[in-house]
Design an enzyme around this catalytic site. Structure first.
Site, PDB file in Angstrom:
ATOM      1  CE  LYS A 184      -3.398   2.618   2.619  1.00  0.00           C
ATOM      2  NZ  LYS A 184      -2.615   3.843   2.861  1.00  0.00           N
ATOM      3  N   GLY A 241       5.839   3.752  10.523  1.00  0.00           N
ATOM      4  CA  GLY A 241       4.980   4.928  10.644  1.00  0.00           C
ATOM      5  C   GLY A 241       4.683   5.236  12.088  1.00  0.00           C
ATOM      6  CB  SER A 242       1.844   7.047  13.588  1.00  0.00           C
ATOM      7  OG  SER A 242       0.752   6.268  13.150  1.00  0.00           O
ATOM      8  NE  ARG A 244      -3.824   7.976  15.715  1.00  0.00           N
ATOM      9  CZ  ARG A 244      -4.326   9.172  15.484  1.00  0.00           C
ATOM     10  NH1 ARG A 244      -4.957   9.799  16.420  1.00  0.00           N
ATOM     11  NH2 ARG A 244      -4.178   9.752  14.321  1.00  0.00           N
ATOM     12  N   GLY A 245      -0.896   4.004  14.087  1.00  0.00           N
ATOM     13  CA  GLY A 245      -1.104   3.167  12.906  1.00  0.00           C
ATOM     14  C   GLY A 245      -0.572   1.757  13.134  1.00  0.00           C
ATOM     15  N   GLY A 246       0.660   1.661  13.592  1.00  0.00           N
ATOM     16  CA  GLY A 246       1.297   0.351  13.794  1.00  0.00           C
ATOM     17  C   GLY A 246       0.530  -0.501  14.792  1.00  0.00           C
ATOM     18  CD  GLU A 265      10.974   2.306  12.799  1.00  0.00           C
ATOM     19  OE1 GLU A 265      10.414   3.018  13.667  1.00  0.00           O
ATOM     20  OE2 GLU A 265      11.535   2.752  11.793  1.00  0.00           O
ATOM     21  CB  CYS A 302      11.977   6.439  13.349  1.00  0.00           C
ATOM     22  SG  CYS A 302      12.901   5.609  12.090  1.00  0.00           S
ATOM     23  CD  GLU A 393       8.551   9.484  16.647  1.00  0.00           C
ATOM     24  OE1 GLU A 393       9.600   9.248  16.050  1.00  0.00           O
ATOM     25  OE2 GLU A 393       7.496   8.876  16.409  1.00  0.00           O
TER      26      GLU A 393
HETATM   27  P1  NAP Z   1       0.848   6.763   9.676  1.00  0.00           P
HETATM   28  O1  NAP Z   1      -0.283   7.646  10.031  1.00  0.00           O
HETATM   29  O2  NAP Z   1       1.210   5.746  10.669  1.00  0.00           O
HETATM   30  O3  NAP Z   1       0.481   6.065   8.288  1.00  0.00           O
HETATM   31  C1  NAP Z   1       1.347   5.119   7.672  1.00  0.00           C
HETATM   32  C2  NAP Z   1       0.515   4.176   6.830  1.00  0.00           C
HETATM   33  O4  NAP Z   1      -0.273   3.355   7.695  1.00  0.00           O
HETATM   34  C3  NAP Z   1      -0.448   4.870   5.889  1.00  0.00           C
HETATM   35  O5  NAP Z   1      -0.511   4.130   4.700  1.00  0.00           O
HETATM   36  C4  NAP Z   1      -1.751   4.809   6.652  1.00  0.00           C
HETATM   37  O6  NAP Z   1      -2.857   4.740   5.822  1.00  0.00           O
HETATM   38  C5  NAP Z   1      -1.648   3.485   7.381  1.00  0.00           C
HETATM   39  N1  NAP Z   1      -2.450   3.516   8.598  1.00  0.00           N
HETATM   40  C6  NAP Z   1      -2.277   4.347   9.649  1.00  0.00           C
HETATM   41  N2  NAP Z   1      -3.186   4.084  10.603  1.00  0.00           N
HETATM   42  C7  NAP Z   1      -3.940   3.072  10.132  1.00  0.00           C
HETATM   43  C8  NAP Z   1      -5.053   2.360  10.651  1.00  0.00           C
HETATM   44  N3  NAP Z   1      -5.562   2.627  11.850  1.00  0.00           N
HETATM   45  N4  NAP Z   1      -5.586   1.390   9.895  1.00  0.00           N
HETATM   46  C9  NAP Z   1      -5.089   1.112   8.684  1.00  0.00           C
HETATM   47  N5  NAP Z   1      -4.052   1.749   8.131  1.00  0.00           N
HETATM   48  C10 NAP Z   1      -3.487   2.716   8.847  1.00  0.00           C
HETATM   49  O7  NAP Z   1       2.150   7.583   9.371  1.00  0.00           O
HETATM   50  P2  NAP Z   1       2.398   8.888   8.489  1.00  0.00           P
HETATM   51  O8  NAP Z   1       1.192   9.232   7.698  1.00  0.00           O
HETATM   52  O9  NAP Z   1       3.622   8.632   7.755  1.00  0.00           O
HETATM   53  O10 NAP Z   1       2.715  10.029   9.528  1.00  0.00           O
HETATM   54  C11 NAP Z   1       1.934  10.310  10.648  1.00  0.00           C
HETATM   55  C12 NAP Z   1       2.802  10.284  11.883  1.00  0.00           C
HETATM   56  O11 NAP Z   1       3.524   9.049  11.967  1.00  0.00           O
HETATM   57  C13 NAP Z   1       3.900  11.316  11.941  1.00  0.00           C
HETATM   58  O12 NAP Z   1       3.472  12.566  12.374  1.00  0.00           O
HETATM   59  C14 NAP Z   1       4.883  10.666  12.862  1.00  0.00           C
HETATM   60  O13 NAP Z   1       4.533  10.898  14.190  1.00  0.00           O
HETATM   61  C15 NAP Z   1       4.770   9.211  12.610  1.00  0.00           C
HETATM   62  N6  NAP Z   1       5.837   8.636  11.760  1.00  0.00           N
HETATM   63  C16 NAP Z   1       6.769   7.838  12.300  1.00  0.00           C
HETATM   64  C17 NAP Z   1       7.740   7.272  11.500  1.00  0.00           C
HETATM   65  C18 NAP Z   1       8.778   6.358  12.027  1.00  0.00           C
HETATM   66  O14 NAP Z   1       9.819   6.274  11.434  1.00  0.00           O
HETATM   67  N7  NAP Z   1       8.509   5.615  13.033  1.00  0.00           N
HETATM   68  C19 NAP Z   1       7.771   7.507  10.147  1.00  0.00           C
HETATM   69  C20 NAP Z   1       6.780   8.325   9.604  1.00  0.00           C
HETATM   70  C21 NAP Z   1       5.832   8.855  10.431  1.00  0.00           C
HETATM   71  P3  NAP Z   1      -3.819   5.975   5.636  1.00  0.00           P
HETATM   72  O15 NAP Z   1      -3.159   6.791   4.600  1.00  0.00           O
HETATM   73  O16 NAP Z   1      -5.064   5.352   5.218  1.00  0.00           O
HETATM   74  O17 NAP Z   1      -3.911   6.712   6.937  1.00  0.00           O
END
Ligand code: NAP
Length: 529
Positions: A184, A241-242, A244-246, A265, A302, A393
């Protein structure tokens, strides 16, 4: 190359959905030209079904065939030339030099996995030959190797549009392991994702890989990702990613009828301990190095050092002031997405509202261009104990300096840390002797320990660990960078008393792959008589 805005499903393109979106240039907030389609549930299913079918043929291709495929992907990405860099600059506002470097890291990573496949020891081949005369019972012939898991669902990361995205480390390691992949793409760089996806599609066709070995879907809604995680034919997930997402993906995968591993991660604040003697000897150098590390890539890494722990003293006050001066001299820059810059501002406002937190330096960014400037906050070990969220973070160019009153308070601060990707010590030999216990504590908190360095900049190699205990990742036993990442997408299987003709090449007596194997407890490349 003209962008189509469509999904890549095997050798075809698809746009069955009615929902659309466009990329946004974060430097201007302007919409970019191409219209992209949101994947439907039917398209997710089609991509996964094709990947599941392709898996049975792909896993049987030789290490040499897979290596050639990975190398061809690297060549096809390079063949996209400047157009790829320009597209990515428009979608991410990242500078040309950074993106050229990241593209190099991505192609080098693909080629490194090709080397790993040809060398072969990742299979961890083990052979215990039969002992028919053993008393009281004979020992059977038992042989083990690692085999691929199946279809892997991968989420592209926003902050590494090449190295952790469509052809990034997760895809390279999953394909190297023999898994088929459905990505994706991250909606923050859909055009870049399509270009790289098409490079992989072409490489697969040119090297004769089974159709469906790779597919890529677009989507801005969580439904697309969730459909991938919940698809019964998907056997593992890779995510950067975040938190919350992970965590949402991990929880969903655990609730499936057949739970699957999720390698997420999710970042960390990468605590840095600047110990007293080192601070006395090279305070300005460390302040300079830290401020460069905090602001590198607008802090969107990160491994950004978001927490710096010191012992209170006059030298510490000067060190904090000096870091503030360096950070104030760093120009604000555009963040990857409007949402990311809003989250940064929100995160800083929250930190400032915590009792016992002071602002040392703050550079205002321009809201119109989603620019963020560096922020240095200061607090104490005691305030951190009462407000552990100070160690969480805030994605962007900020850091919190914590001063402790005693050595014991520094150790207690370390003991209270959750899991992080890295921890760093700035220390002289005398400091290391005095703070021996600190290393002991930190080993149990992180995936990578550094001495007198800075955590940003993760080398892709054989010994790298980019991982760490929860909540930095959902599985501390693995890494998402470096060759060991391949093990995430494989599992051990053993063959007992198998006729030679049915054994995989890696386990045949003649050792036709010429790989290192553990034969009756000793590493060897010899054939077995
Ligand atoms: P993200 O919100 O975690 O999204 C990354 C991917 O995961 C996107 O494709 C997103 O899809 C998907 N996703 C997120 N939540 C989901 C859920 N509940 N169910 C299904 N799919 C989900 O990360 P981001 O958009 O890159 O950035 C947002 C925040 O993430 C940043 O502000 C930062 O805090 C953090 N981040 C951390 C890292 C790291 O290296 N650890 C890297 C980048 C970002 P959708 O597009 O549909 O939301």
């Amino acid at each position: 190359m003209t962008l189509t805005g469509q999904h890549i499903i095997g050798n075809s393109f698809s746009n069955q959905g009615t929902q659309t979106f466009t990329g946004i240039n974060p430097a201007t907030n302007n919409k970019l030209e191409t219209t992209f389609y949101e994947a439907t549930q039917a398209e997710v299913d089609q991509a996964v079904q094709l990947a599941a079918k392709a898996f049975f043929a792909y896993r049987k291709t030789s290490p040499e065939q897979k290596a050639t495929f990975l190398e061809r992907i690297a060549e096809e990405i390079m063949a996209l030339g400047d157009l790829l860099i320009k597209q990515c600059m428009a979608e991410t506002a990242l500078p040309e030099a950074r993106l050229t470097g990241e593209r190099g890291r991505t192609t080098t990573q693909l080629k490194l996995f090709a080397t790993v496949l040809r060398e072969g020891s990742w299979l961890d081949a083990r052979i215990d030959t039969a002992l028919p005369d053993r008393q009281p019972l004979p020992r059977p012939d038992i042989r083990q190797i690692h085999i691929p898991l199946g279809v892997v669902g991968i989420f592209g990361a926003s902050n590494f549009p090449f190295a952790f995205s469509v052809a990034g480390g997760d895809t390279a390691s999953a394909l190297a392991a023999g898994c088929t992949v459905v990505v994706k793409g991250h909606p923050a760089h859909p055009g870049t994702s399509e270009m790289v996806g098409r490079a992989i599609q072409k490489a697969a066709q040119d090297t004769g890989m089974p159709e469906g070995v790779f597919s890529m879907l677009h989507g801005t809604s969580h439904e697309v990702g969730m459909a991938m995680v919940n698809h019964p034919l998907v056997k593992a997930i890779g995510f950067t990613g975040s938190y919350r997402g992970g965590k949402a993906l991990f929880d969903a995968a655990a609730k499936r009828e057949e739970p699957i591993p999720v390698y997420a991660e999710m970042g960390s604040t990468n605590p840095v301990f600047v110990l007293p003697q080192a601070l006395k000897e090279r305070s300005a150098t460390i302040a300079d190095g830290l401020s460069k590390s905090v602001t590198l890539g607008v802090g969107q890494f990160c491994t950004n050092p978001g927490l710096v722990v010191t012992l209170q003293s006059e030298a510490t006050k000067a060190f904090i002031t000096k870091t503030g001066e360096y950070l104030r001299a760093t120009a604000p820059a555009t963040m990857l997405t409007p949402v990311m810059s809003q989250s940064f501002n929100k995160g800083i406002a929250h930190l400032k509202s915590v009792a016992g937190v002071e602002v040392v330096a703050e550079v205002e960014g321009k809201p119109a261009s989603n620019a963020a400037g560096a922020v240095l906050l200061q607090s104490t070990g005691k305030a951190l104990q009462q407000n552990p969220q100070l160690a969480e973070e805030v994605f962007g160019p900020s850091t919190v300096y914590i001063t402790c009153d005693t050595k014991e308070e520094i150790l207690e601060t370390a003991r209270n840390l959750k899991g992080h990707l890295t921890a760093t010590l700035h220390a002289t030999p005398q400091d290391l002797e005095e703070y021996k216990e600190l290393i002991d504590i930190l080993e149990n908190k992180v995936g990578r320990l550094l001495i007198n360095g800075y955590p940003t900049g993760v080398e892709v190699g054989y010994a790298m660990v980019h991982g760490g205990p929860y909540p930095a990742t959902t599985d501390s036993r693995s890494t998402s960078v470096g060759t060991a990442a391949i093990k995430r997408f494989a599992r051990p299987v053993c063959y007992q008393d198998f006729p030679a003709v049915l054994l995989p090449d890696a386990l045949k007596n003649e050792n036709p792959l010429n790989i290192w194997r553990l034969v009756n407890g000793a590493w060897s490349k010899e054939s077995i008589a």
